[in-house]
Design a protein around this motif. Structure first.
Motif, PDB file in Angstrom:
ATOM      1  N   HIS A 141       6.370  13.634 -22.390  1.00  0.00           N
ATOM      2  CA  HIS A 141       7.285  14.396 -23.250  1.00  0.00           C
ATOM      3  C   HIS A 141       6.693  14.587 -24.643  1.00  0.00           C
ATOM      4  CE1 HIS A 141      11.039  15.783 -25.025  1.00  0.00           C
ATOM      5  NE2 HIS A 141      10.902  14.875 -25.973  1.00  0.00           N
ATOM      6  N   ILE A 142       6.834  15.781 -25.181  1.00  0.00           N
ATOM      7  CA  ILE A 142       6.375  16.064 -26.538  1.00  0.00           C
ATOM      8  C   ILE A 142       7.537  15.827 -27.499  1.00  0.00           C
ATOM      9  CG2 ILE A 142       5.424  17.806 -28.089  1.00  0.00           C
ATOM     10  CD1 ILE A 142       4.171  19.135 -25.633  1.00  0.00           C
ATOM     11  N   VAL A 143       7.380  14.918 -28.401  1.00  0.00           N
ATOM     12  CA  VAL A 143       8.462  14.481 -29.283  1.00  0.00           C
ATOM     13  C   VAL A 143       8.814  15.597 -30.282  1.00  0.00           C
ATOM     14  CG1 VAL A 143       9.197  12.769 -30.984  1.00  0.00           C
ATOM     15  CG2 VAL A 143       7.713  12.091 -29.066  1.00  0.00           C
ATOM     16  N   THR A 144      10.137  15.842 -30.440  1.00  0.00           N
ATOM     17  CA  THR A 144      10.637  16.821 -31.402  1.00  0.00           C
ATOM     18  C   THR A 144      11.397  16.104 -32.517  1.00  0.00           C
ATOM     19  OG1 THR A 144      12.780  17.136 -30.306  1.00  0.00           O
ATOM     20  CG2 THR A 144      10.920  18.477 -29.514  1.00  0.00           C
ATOM     21  N   GLU A 145      11.724  16.854 -33.570  1.00  0.00           N
ATOM     22  CA  GLU A 145      12.474  16.289 -34.691  1.00  0.00           C
ATOM     23  C   GLU A 145      13.824  15.764 -34.226  1.00  0.00           C
ATOM     24  OE1 GLU A 145      12.600  14.937 -38.339  1.00  0.00           O
ATOM     25  OE2 GLU A 145      11.042  16.457 -37.993  1.00  0.00           O
ATOM     26  N   GLU A 146      14.449  16.474 -33.297  1.00  0.00           N
ATOM     27  CA  GLU A 146      15.773  16.080 -32.810  1.00  0.00           C
ATOM     28  C   GLU A 146      15.724  14.793 -31.987  1.00  0.00           C
ATOM     29  OE1 GLU A 146      14.448  19.097 -32.468  1.00  0.00           O
ATOM     30  OE2 GLU A 146      15.635  20.169 -33.974  1.00  0.00           O
ATOM     31  N   ASP A 147      14.551  14.451 -31.469  1.00  0.00           N
ATOM     32  CA  ASP A 147      14.434  13.250 -30.637  1.00  0.00           C
ATOM     33  C   ASP A 147      14.423  11.960 -31.464  1.00  0.00           C
ATOM     34  OD1 ASP A 147      14.152  14.953 -28.484  1.00  0.00           O
ATOM     35  OD2 ASP A 147      11.955  14.859 -28.487  1.00  0.00           O
ATOM     36  N   VAL A 160       6.593  13.291 -34.300  1.00  0.00           N
ATOM     37  CA  VAL A 160       6.917  14.680 -33.952  1.00  0.00           C
ATOM     38  C   VAL A 160       5.634  15.441 -33.580  1.00  0.00           C
ATOM     39  CG1 VAL A 160       7.836  16.870 -34.792  1.00  0.00           C
ATOM     40  CG2 VAL A 160       8.971  14.710 -35.392  1.00  0.00           C
ATOM     41  N   GLY A 161       5.668  16.087 -32.419  1.00  0.00           N
ATOM     42  CA  GLY A 161       4.511  16.849 -31.949  1.00  0.00           C
ATOM     43  C   GLY A 161       3.553  16.051 -31.096  1.00  0.00           C
ATOM     44  N   HIS A 162       3.753  14.729 -31.034  1.00  0.00           N
ATOM     45  CA  HIS A 162       2.886  13.884 -30.224  1.00  0.00           C
ATOM     46  C   HIS A 162       3.443  13.745 -28.800  1.00  0.00           C
ATOM     47  CE1 HIS A 162       0.056  12.400 -33.318  1.00  0.00           C
ATOM     48  NE2 HIS A 162       1.074  12.610 -34.153  1.00  0.00           N
ATOM     49  N   GLU A 170       9.050  26.380 -16.167  1.00  0.00           N
ATOM     50  CA  GLU A 170       8.643  25.694 -17.389  1.00  0.00           C
ATOM     51  C   GLU A 170       7.983  24.373 -17.018  1.00  0.00           C
ATOM     52  OE1 GLU A 170      10.737  23.866 -21.435  1.00  0.00           O
ATOM     53  OE2 GLU A 170      11.857  25.210 -20.096  1.00  0.00           O
TER      54      GLU A 170
END
Length: 342
Positions: free
Chosen positions: A35-41, A10-12, A85
């Motif tokens: 892509h910046i990885v999120t918790e939902e990913d 997450v965040g990477h 964006e």
């Protein structure tokens, strides 16, 4: 880049595309490089068998493509536009208002000559509408040295590379020359064309005169429109070099500063453009050749938007129309989405 557990990502920032395959339904990119990885990913990544990921390892002095794209956007964005964006390292500039797009071409060339970064745009000095895409920016690699982006800022200069000059409301006078029109021997088919083209902009036609071929009367009519508040005067007909064509001389007699008599544009070679100075204001006088009456697109279509945006036209810019100044009279006209005037 480094390899880490997916649950710790997450965040990477991903260093590679992640593909998802669903039998008989889908095969495509689930998450793109950058892509910046999120918790939902995380559940989605695990569902496609990705228990480990290769991510970008943040280093001092090194910028990710999204960070670099933001810098390029800041270099580019001027008045009356906004950025999209950031997506896959790219930001696009979008027009917020109708007007003429201006580009500092020297700065744009300098930035694009640095390498490892790019700014692609539409042609400058042409109209844009609200919502039109103006340019796109990105770096070529996934990461780049901060020092190189600092050089890009320096190369671009202090002012934005792009700006939009909005159209101004203008009062327009029309002087229709020719004894044949004044005497009613032929129908005036020129003025309806001018009114139609002016209607595309915030204009008010405050009057029309028919001075025939009387040089002194043509001059008086032009100056009369100025005294009555005209912001622009269009003079149609009598623009050739024939001895009985008096319009160019009549425009000169007003005392206006002649920018050009003649343009390397077909249709439209006999254009005359002048500016009349009154109380600190430059009022364009435009002598229009006969082709404007019957040709779908002419030199008038190239200069009118700039005149409406009060973007002063130089003789050197008229001369530069030579490359691209030949209208091909395509069966289906797509102007301005073509090479005419570019």
């Amino acid at each position: 880049m480094k390899q880490i557990r997916t649950e710790d990502a997450v965040g990477h920032v991903l260093c590679h595309d992640i593909t998802q395959i669903i039998k008989d339904k889908k095969k495509g990119v689930l998450f793109s490089k950058g892509h910046i990885v999120t918790e939902e990913d995380i559940p989605l990544l695990l569902s496609v068998g990705k228990e480990h990921l290769f991510v970008w390892e943040k280093q001092e002095g090194i910028l990710h493509e999204n960070e670099a794209a933001q810098i390029l956007y800041e270099i580019c964005a001027g008045a009356h536009m906004h950025g999209t964006e950031v997506k896959e390292g790219k930001i696009e500039l979008v027009a917020e208002e109708e007007g003429v797009l201006k580009i500092r071409r020297e700065g744009l060339l300098k930035v694009n000559s640095l390498g490892e970064m790019m700014i692609a745009s539409r042609h400058g000095d042409f109209p844009v509408k609200k919502g039109d895409k103006i340019a796109g920016t990105r770096i070529i690699p996934l990461v780049i040295e901060k020092e190189k982006m600092d050089r890009a800022r320096e190369a671009a200069g202090e002012n934005p590379l792009f700006s939009i000059l909005p159209y101004k409301e203008k009062k327009v006078g029309i002087v229709t020359t020719g004894s044949e029109v004044k005497k009613g021997l032929i129908q005036d088919t020129f003025t309806p064309v001018l009114r139609e083209k002016l209607a595309e902009f915030p204009t008010e036609v405050i009057g029309q005169t028919l001075p025939g071929d009387d040089r002194e009367q043509i001059t008086r009519d032009i100056l009369s429109f100025v005294e009555n508040g005209a912001d622009m005067v269009l003079i149609s007909g009598g623009m050739s070099v024939d001895p009985d064509d008096r319009t160019p001389g009549a425009i000169k007699d007003t005392g206006a500063r002649i920018v050009t008599y003649g343009a390397p544009v077909l249709p439209g070679a006999m254009l005359l453009l002048a500016y009349y100075e009154k109380e600190g204001k430059s009022i364009p006088f435009v002598g229009l050749p006969g082709c404007v009456m019957y040709a779908k697109r002419t030199v008038f279509d190239l200069v009118l938007p700039r005149l409406m945006a009060e973007d002063e036209i130089l003789s050197s810019e008229i001369a530069a129309y030579g490359e691209g100044g030949l209208c091909l009279n395509c069966p289906v006209c797509t102007f301005p989405a073509c090479g005419f005037g570019k």
